[in-house]
Design an enzyme around this catalytic site. Structure first.
Site, PDB file in Angstrom:
ATOM      1  N   ARG A  97      44.493  37.659  32.377  1.00  0.00           N
ATOM      2  CA  ARG A  97      43.254  39.616  31.811  1.00  0.00           C
ATOM      3  C   ARG A  97      42.520  38.331  33.007  1.00  0.00           C
ATOM      4  NH1 ARG A  97      45.543  42.977  32.188  1.00  0.00           N
ATOM      5  NH2 ARG A  97      46.005  43.817  29.924  1.00  0.00           N
ATOM      6  N   GLU A 100      42.673  39.174  36.459  1.00  0.00           N
ATOM      7  CA  GLU A 100      42.415  39.949  36.462  1.00  0.00           C
ATOM      8  C   GLU A 100      40.980  40.246  36.862  1.00  0.00           C
ATOM      9  OE1 GLU A 100      43.590  44.334  34.931  1.00  0.00           O
ATOM     10  OE2 GLU A 100      42.881  43.123  33.145  1.00  0.00           O
ATOM     11  N   SER A 123      32.507  24.963  43.361  1.00  0.00           N
ATOM     12  CA  SER A 123      33.915  24.269  43.223  1.00  0.00           C
ATOM     13  C   SER A 123      33.680  24.071  42.475  1.00  0.00           C
ATOM     14  CB  SER A 123      32.872  22.108  44.002  1.00  0.00           C
ATOM     15  OG  SER A 123      33.643  21.293  42.769  1.00  0.00           O
TER      16      SER A 123
END
Length: 157
Positions: A97, A100, A123
């Protein structure tokens, strides 16, 4: 407090030792982080071999978790091998997730960051993060993850 599961082929040898001791003492990453003087995410990253443990971290972990210090020094004293334990795309649902989110919103984040900061990257080395739990008026729990990275402008050469 739930037990952690580890695939021994994916994590360093110290991981199993650290998780066994953590579970035996029923202690949270929040408490471990407080004991180390680090965030709970940084403490968890040490357990997974994704963050460098200082000599002081190792001493404090050994004391807090009741683990002999020498094996921990041998197992945690080197440099981390970051990113190795996550296959792409990830199969673990929560990690997927997070992946995603980047798949769905990565270019939107990039566009907004470029507008605000110019050409560069955020960074992941000069970086901090935190996880918070928020409950709305309807009683629904929300995960709040803050990512804070130093902006690194691309150099013209």
């Amino acid at each position: 407090m739930s037990h952690q599961t580890l695939d021994a082929t994916e994590h360093p040898s110290a991981s199993a030792t650290l998780f066994r001791a953590k579970n035996a003492r029923q202690i949270s990453f929040e408490k471990i982080g407080e004991h180390l003087g680090r965030s709970e995410v940084a403490a968890a990253a040490i357990f997974y071999g994704q963050a460098k443990a200082s000599k002081e971290d190792i001493e404090k972990l050994a004391s807090l978790l009741g683990i002999p210090q020498q094996p921990l020094e041998d197992q945690l004293g080197g440099f981390p091998d970051r990113g190795r334990s996550v296959e792409m795309p990830p199969k673990e649902p929560l990690i997927y997730r997070l992946y995603e989110i980047v798949q769905n919103y990565g270019y939107a984040y990039k566009a907004v960051l470029n507008e605000k900061f110019g050409d560069g990257i955020m960074s992941a080395i000069a970086f901090s993060t935190k996880v918070e739990k928020e409950t709305d008026a309807q009683g629904n729990d929300w995960a709040v993850i803050t990512l804070r990275g130093k902006w690194l402008p691309f150099s013209r050469f």
